[in-house]
Design a protein around this motif. Structure first.
Motif, PDB file in Angstrom:
ATOM      1  N   THR A  68     -13.186  -0.762-130.599  1.00 22.37           N
ATOM      2  CA  THR A  68     -13.738  -1.605-129.642  1.00 22.37           C
ATOM      3  C   THR A  68     -13.750  -1.833-128.219  1.00 22.37           C
ATOM      4  N   ALA A  69     -11.648  -2.298-128.551  1.00 26.58           N
ATOM      5  CA  ALA A  69     -11.104  -2.833-127.682  1.00 26.58           C
ATOM      6  C   ALA A  69     -11.672  -1.651-126.377  1.00 26.58           C
ATOM      7  N   ILE A  70     -11.476  -0.229-126.670  1.00 29.96           N
ATOM      8  CA  ILE A  70     -11.114   1.052-125.992  1.00 29.96           C
ATOM      9  C   ILE A  70     -12.633   1.086-125.219  1.00 29.96           C
ATOM     10  N   GLU A  71     -13.954   1.166-126.111  1.00 29.07           N
ATOM     11  CA  GLU A  71     -15.461   0.633-125.247  1.00 29.07           C
ATOM     12  C   GLU A  71     -15.591   0.348-124.575  1.00 29.07           C
ATOM     13  N   GLN A  72     -14.835  -1.187-124.471  1.00 27.51           N
ATOM     14  CA  GLN A  72     -15.365  -2.241-123.718  1.00 27.51           C
ATOM     15  C   GLN A  72     -14.412  -2.108-122.543  1.00 27.51           C
ATOM     16  N   ALA A  73     -13.246  -1.575-122.464  1.00 28.76           N
ATOM     17  CA  ALA A  73     -12.388  -0.916-121.442  1.00 28.76           C
ATOM     18  C   ALA A  73     -12.934   0.071-120.392  1.00 28.76           C
ATOM     19  N   GLU A  74     -13.480   0.750-121.409  1.00 30.87           N
ATOM     20  CA  GLU A  74     -14.514   2.289-120.719  1.00 30.87           C
ATOM     21  C   GLU A  74     -15.541   2.162-119.986  1.00 30.87           C
ATOM     22  N   GLU A  75     -16.159   0.824-120.424  1.00 32.65           N
ATOM     23  CA  GLU A  75     -17.524   0.181-119.394  1.00 32.65           C
ATOM     24  C   GLU A  75     -17.502  -0.671-118.516  1.00 32.65           C
ATOM     25  N   LYS A  76     -15.961  -1.232-118.477  1.00 32.38           N
ATOM     26  CA  LYS A  76     -15.943  -2.146-117.325  1.00 32.38           C
ATOM     27  C   LYS A  76     -14.894  -1.275-116.558  1.00 32.38           C
ATOM     28  N   SER A  77     -13.992  -0.167-117.071  1.00 31.05           N
ATOM     29  CA  SER A  77     -13.099   0.649-115.919  1.00 31.05           C
ATOM     30  C   SER A  77     -14.705   1.825-115.845  1.00 31.05           C
ATOM     31  N   GLY A  78     -15.453   2.822-115.648  1.00 32.90           N
ATOM     32  CA  GLY A  78     -15.859   3.080-115.465  1.00 32.90           C
ATOM     33  C   GLY A  78     -15.549   5.035-115.922  1.00 32.90           C
ATOM     34  N   VAL A  79     -14.357   4.866-116.647  1.00 35.53           N
ATOM     35  CA  VAL A  79     -13.742   5.358-116.859  1.00 35.53           C
ATOM     36  C   VAL A  79     -12.815   5.991-118.306  1.00 35.53           C
ATOM     37  N   THR A  80     -13.373   7.411-118.384  1.00 32.00           N
ATOM     38  CA  THR A  80     -13.550   8.111-119.956  1.00 32.00           C
ATOM     39  C   THR A  80     -11.916   7.887-120.552  1.00 32.00           C
ATOM     40  N   ILE A  81     -11.184   6.764-121.621  1.00 32.30           N
ATOM     41  CA  ILE A  81      -9.939   6.947-122.676  1.00 32.30           C
ATOM     42  C   ILE A  81      -9.629   7.969-123.671  1.00 32.30           C
ATOM     43  N   ASP A  82      -8.988   8.716-123.458  1.00 30.72           N
ATOM     44  CA  ASP A  82      -8.861  10.079-124.510  1.00 30.72           C
ATOM     45  C   ASP A  82      -7.020  10.016-124.756  1.00 30.72           C
ATOM     46  N   LYS A  83      -6.328   9.135-123.605  1.00 34.60           N
ATOM     47  CA  LYS A  83      -4.962   9.041-124.231  1.00 34.60           C
ATOM     48  C   LYS A  83      -4.646   7.640-123.916  1.00 34.60           C
ATOM     49  N   VAL A  84      -3.727   6.804-124.744  1.00 36.80           N
ATOM     50  CA  VAL A  84      -3.232   5.305-123.702  1.00 36.80           C
ATOM     51  C   VAL A  84      -1.703   5.814-123.965  1.00 36.80           C
ATOM     52  N   ASN A  85      -1.177   3.837-124.174  1.00 32.40           N
ATOM     53  CA  ASN A  85       0.845   4.360-124.044  1.00 32.40           C
ATOM     54  C   ASN A  85       0.759   2.967-125.041  1.00 32.40           C
ATOM     55  N   VAL A  86       1.045   2.295-126.058  1.00 34.81           N
ATOM     56  CA  VAL A  86       1.019   1.787-127.376  1.00 34.81           C
ATOM     57  C   VAL A  86       2.481   1.158-127.421  1.00 34.81           C
ATOM     58  N   GLY A  87       2.407  -0.385-127.409  1.00 37.94           N
ATOM     59  CA  GLY A  87       3.166  -0.981-127.271  1.00 37.94           C
ATOM     60  C   GLY A  87       3.625  -0.674-128.297  1.00 37.94           C
ATOM     61  N   LEU A  88       4.589  -1.066-128.687  1.00 42.34           N
ATOM     62  CA  LEU A  88       5.999  -1.287-130.470  1.00 42.34           C
ATOM     63  C   LEU A  88       6.295  -2.965-130.337  1.00 42.34           C
ATOM     64  N   PRO A  89       5.949  -3.700-131.266  1.00 44.96           N
ATOM     65  CA  PRO A  89       6.671  -4.517-131.758  1.00 44.96           C
ATOM     66  C   PRO A  89       8.680  -4.373-131.224  1.00 44.96           C
ATOM     67  N   ALA A  90       9.112  -5.243-131.897  1.00 41.98           N
ATOM     68  CA  ALA A  90      10.497  -5.651-132.333  1.00 41.98           C
ATOM     69  C   ALA A  90      10.490  -5.547-133.701  1.00 41.98           C
ATOM     70  N   ASN A  91      10.008  -5.528-134.330  1.00 42.67           N
ATOM     71  CA  ASN A  91      10.074  -5.457-135.948  1.00 42.67           C
ATOM     72  C   ASN A  91      11.170  -4.894-136.310  1.00 42.67           C
ATOM     73  N   LEU A  92      12.089  -5.132-136.573  1.00 42.03           N
ATOM     74  CA  LEU A  92      13.125  -3.449-137.035  1.00 42.03           C
ATOM     75  C   LEU A  92      13.431  -2.547-135.871  1.00 42.03           C
ATOM     76  N   LEU A  93      13.779  -3.642-135.134  1.00 38.85           N
ATOM     77  CA  LEU A  93      14.544  -1.824-133.517  1.00 38.85           C
ATOM     78  C   LEU A  93      15.893  -2.188-134.253  1.00 38.85           C
ATOM     79  N   GLN A  94      15.978  -1.315-134.071  1.00 42.91           N
ATOM     80  CA  GLN A  94      17.655  -0.873-133.821  1.00 42.91           C
ATOM     81  C   GLN A  94      17.786  -0.038-132.530  1.00 42.91           C
ATOM     82  N   ILE A  95      19.583  -0.345-131.599  1.00 41.18           N
ATOM     83  CA  ILE A  95      19.389   0.075-130.711  1.00 41.18           C
ATOM     84  C   ILE A  95      20.582   0.875-130.664  1.00 41.18           C
TER      85      ILE A  95
END
Length: 463
Positions: A59-86
């Protein structure tokens, strides 16, 4: 140096899912579309129901496509800090070419040699950030390509996370019909985006107060030093108001944003508000002060927990102080309350992009900024992590391609010891569509001005 092209960020939060489409041109980011829909299938920043979450993402992708006029085929996804190790890592290879000139392939190989570090089976490498390259003993090199040498070394940081969480994240996005271009560690992107150069060098802490959780990230010497999550956020304030006043969640949310403040000294004892309660035909009357006491109690509880952990890690006295972002930070009095609790400089970060000057969009903006400003060496390193083969000797900038004519799309109804981070069909002329990351901005039909279009976005987003 920023790359030219289209980039899409996807922020999967506990209370909302945000998608942002932006175009980088000559180092400038231009936001051309954004969406914000209620989240589903997500708890404490982690996907717990793949199908439900995928539907919300679609739903979010479709709304962003409609408002931007761009067809989205790939995204950069954020990963939260849960159980992250450095963890620190390093790699070394001999330069194989006869000319001994270091090329893309050599950078790729030395990164892969650093990835041979032993990782437990239940964890997976998310990202590798090169700190420096060493050519024949000469240190501090940021980009060794084009140099001559016999031996190439690299030192960097490896970020790992639970394989289960990463699998579920990829599976959910793919189920929504979108490809995952990069998985970005949200606290790393956020600190780089929100903090200025001095704050990143000398040290500062970013507190992201979301709906379902609060994330804390500290950066010093240009490196992410500490991150933690707390399973409390703005939704918990709403729940407290609803429970104490015995009213619905909708009314509690309206009370919070229309009359609430986290700072008791700003609340009035004389100003009152009528509240409909469950089980009574007559509304009750409460003062702003009483409402503020409910709100302040929860906000202080969250920030007190953050303070204890920052003190334990000796991060409370960083020169850059504390920067607060997120939807929970919008409420009046949060900054003043935080300043009182932490005893240091606290400021609210408001993004400067036209039309989305709201702290709640800081996270999704940071994802696009992180990807758009990746260096060529960073791209090679990330490709090595993801196992993708690079197009050798080709520029990173997206080159213009001929536009294609398509029928209109039918819309559906410092290296340190190992750090373990704690967690918590009518006939009509064919139209020209742009495809994100593929087609250039030039030669398209004249569009509405950016400012007018973005203003239109928010005219409907918050109805």
């Amino acid at each position: 140096m920023a790359r030219n092209g289209f980039f899409t960020g996807l922020d999967i939060g506990t209370s909302s899912i945000k998608v942002l489409v932006a175009e980088y041109v000559n180092g400038e980011m231009n936001v051309i579309g954004v969406s914000n829909v209620p989240s589903a299938g997500v708890k404490d920043g982690i996907i717990v129901d793949i199908e439900t979450a995928a539907t919300a993402i679609k739903t979010a992708i479709e709304q962003a496509e409609e408002k931007s006029g761009v067809t989205i085929d790939k995204v950069n996804v954020g990963l939260p800090a849960n159980l992250l190790q450095i963890e620190p890592t390093q790699g070394m290879i001999p330069v194989p070419s006869e000319s001994k000139e270091i090329k893309d392939e050599d950078v790729d190989s030395v990164v892969k040699s650093a990835l041979t570090k032993s990782i437990t089976p239940e964890r997976e490498v998310i990202s590798l950030v090169p700190e420096e390259f060493i050519v024949d003993g000469f240190q501090g090199i940021r980009d060794p390509r084009g140099m001559m040498g016999i031996r190439l070394e690299m030192r960097g940081l490896i970020y790992t996370g639970p394989s289960t969480i990463l699998h579920n994240l990829r599976k959910t996005v793919e189920r929504a019909g979108i490809k995952v271009e990069n998985i970005i560690i949200s606290p790393l992107a956020l600190t780089r985006s929100v903090l200025n150069e001095g704050e990143r060098e000398f040290g500062a802490t970013v507190i992201d107060m979301g709906g379902g959780q609060t994330t804390v990230a500290s950066m010093r010497a240009q490196e992410l030093q500490y991150t933690n999550t707390y399973s409390e956020g703005g939704e918990y304030v709403t729940k407290d108001i609803s429970k104490v006043l015995k009213t619905s969640s909708q009314i509690a949310e309206a009370l919070k944003f229309n009359f609430g403040t986290a700072n008791l000294s700003e609340a009035s004892n004389s100003e009152t508000v009528q509240v409909e309660v469950v089980g009574s035909e007559q509304p009750i009357e409460i003062t702003e002060r009483y409402l503020s006491e409910i709100i302040s109690a929860r906000i202080r509880h969250i920030l007190d927990r953050v303070k204890q952990d920052l003190e334990r890690g000796r991060l409370l006295d960083l020169p850059g102080g504390i920067v607060i972002v997120g939807g929970g930070a919008i409420m009046p009095g949060v900054v003043e309350t935080a300043q009182d609790i932490f005893g240091t400089n606290v400021k609210l970060h408001v993004p400067n992009q036209v039309g989305i000057r709201n702290p709640m969009f800081a996270n999704v903006i940071s994802l696009v900024e992180y990807v758009g400003t990746m260096t060529e060496v960073d791209v090679i390193a990330q490709s090595a992590v993801s196992g993708e083969e690079l197009l050798r000797r080709k520029p990173i900038d997206i080159a213009p391609k001929p536009q294609r004519i398509v029928t209109p799309r039918v819309e559906a109804a410092p290296s340190a010891p190992v750090q373990t981070v704690p967690v918590f069909e009518e006939e009509r002329p064919a139209q020209t569509n742009r495809t994100a990351h593929q087609e250039p901005a030039a030669q398209r039909e004249p569009r509405q001005k950016l400012g007018d279009r973005v203003r239109g976005i928010f005219g409907s987003m918050f109805d």
